[in-house]
Design a protein around this motif. Structure first.
Motif, PDB file in Angstrom:
ATOM      1  N   VAL A  38      22.945 120.802 -18.085  1.00  0.00           N
ATOM      2  CA  VAL A  38      23.206 119.760 -17.088  1.00  0.00           C
ATOM      3  C   VAL A  38      21.901 119.417 -16.381  1.00  0.00           C
ATOM      4  CG1 VAL A  38      24.414 119.168 -14.956  1.00  0.00           C
ATOM      5  CG2 VAL A  38      25.581 120.520 -16.717  1.00  0.00           C
ATOM      6  N   ILE A  39      21.651 118.128 -16.205  1.00  0.00           N
ATOM      7  CA  ILE A  39      20.478 117.659 -15.466  1.00  0.00           C
ATOM      8  C   ILE A  39      20.951 116.925 -14.217  1.00  0.00           C
ATOM      9  CG2 ILE A  39      18.435 116.176 -15.509  1.00  0.00           C
ATOM     10  CD1 ILE A  39      18.391 116.516 -18.559  1.00  0.00           C
ATOM     11  N   ASP A  40      20.457 117.368 -13.068  1.00  0.00           N
ATOM     12  CA  ASP A  40      20.750 116.696 -11.803  1.00  0.00           C
ATOM     13  C   ASP A  40      19.517 115.867 -11.448  1.00  0.00           C
ATOM     14  OD1 ASP A  40      21.537 115.854  -9.337  1.00  0.00           O
ATOM     15  OD2 ASP A  40      21.861 117.839  -8.488  1.00  0.00           O
ATOM     16  N   PHE A  41      19.630 114.567 -11.655  1.00  0.00           N
ATOM     17  CA  PHE A  41      18.510 113.650 -11.448  1.00  0.00           C
ATOM     18  C   PHE A  41      18.548 113.125 -10.021  1.00  0.00           C
ATOM     19  CE2 PHE A  41      16.908 109.174 -11.771  1.00  0.00           C
ATOM     20  CZ  PHE A  41      15.574 109.493 -11.972  1.00  0.00           C
ATOM     21  N   GLY A  42      17.490 113.427  -9.259  1.00  0.00           N
ATOM     22  CA  GLY A  42      17.498 113.118  -7.836  1.00  0.00           C
ATOM     23  C   GLY A  42      18.232 114.212  -7.088  1.00  0.00           C
ATOM     24  N   CYS A  43      17.886 115.460  -7.383  1.00  0.00           N
ATOM     25  CA  CYS A  43      18.659 116.613  -6.913  1.00  0.00           C
ATOM     26  C   CYS A  43      18.478 116.917  -5.434  1.00  0.00           C
ATOM     27  CB  CYS A  43      18.307 117.841  -7.738  1.00  0.00           C
ATOM     28  SG  CYS A  43      16.575 118.392  -7.545  1.00  0.00           S
TER      29      CYS A  43
END
Length: 242
Positions: A38-43
């Motif tokens: 999972v990638i949280d972009f703008g984390c």
């Protein structure tokens, strides 16, 4: 994207308090069921990012704010996340992520010129069948009309001292809204953060996603997959890489 919208550590420490987990987190976490990467972009501070962590899952948090990431790295469970300082250009085109999420106003910070290549970069990070999901405000709801000083002024006591804060919109036009967030601690210094948001219609979002190679684009009017209406305050977007 803004280089570092939260350069003041005192404000970063208040961010999680002001943005508690809710229906948005529940929605994204449910999407992650069965995901191994999972990638949280703008984390940001990583509150949602760390919630994705579970045995056997790779979790990446990406953000251009060094101040935010420095805070995120100090939080419990941060060692189980790979933190990446940068924008979409720092997301490797590995083609093996099951899910990319982007919460808050992250996608709205992206300029009109950058939007196409950012979507392409996120698509390149996903495996075939992988999902991109994010939120965006409905321009028809005209949320910025409630962002004036009178409506947003507040005072509160914080661990860093008494804080006065308010918002002031300085520019509106062609889907673009610019506002100043004022933050005054007891030292009297007004720390002002200027934010630019790009409000996109459903048609613009769909067109951008399809051009970037996404299919099966779904747009809901809320976190519980409500039917989209003209009065929907929020767009919840979900798109699949074919």
């Amino acid at each position: 994207m803004t280089v570092d919208p939260y350069g003041d550590e005192r404000l970063v420490e208040l961010y999680d308090e002001d943005n508690r987990p809710g229906a948005d987190h529940e929605y994204f976490l449910k999407l992650a069921d069965g995901a191994t990467k999972v990638i949280d972009f703008g984390c940001g501070t990583g509150l949602l990012t760390r919630a994705f962590v579970q045995p056997g899952r790779v979790v990446l948090g990406v953000d251009p704010s060094a101040t935010m990431l420095n805070y995120a790295r100090r939080q419990p469970g941060a060692e189980d996340v790979t933190w990446i300082d940068g924008d979409a250009g720092a997301v490797l085109p590995a083609g093996d992520a099951d899910l990319v999420v982007s919460s808050g106003n992250t996608m709205m910070h992206i300029t009109t010129d950058d939007f196409p290549w950012v979507l392409e970069a996120l698509a390149a990070a996903l495996r075939p069948g992988g999902v991109l999901s994010f939120e965006s405000r409905n321009p028809a709801a005209r949320a910025w009309e409630q962002w004036g000083p009178e409506a947003t002024y507040s005072e509160r006591d914080t661990p860093a001292g008494h804080l006065k804060e308010w918002m002031e919109v300085t520019e509106v036009g062609n889907g673009l809204v610019v506002f100043d967030a004022h933050n005054v601690f007891e030292d009297g210094v007004d720390t002002v953060y200027t934010t630019t948001l790009y409000f996109r219609t459903v048609d613009e979002l769909r067109a951008g996603l399809e051009k970037a190679g996404f299919g099966d684009v779904e747009v809901y009017g809320g976190w519980h997959e409500q039917q989209l209406t003209d009065d929907s305050r929020l767009f919840v977007v979900r798109a699949t890489k074919p």
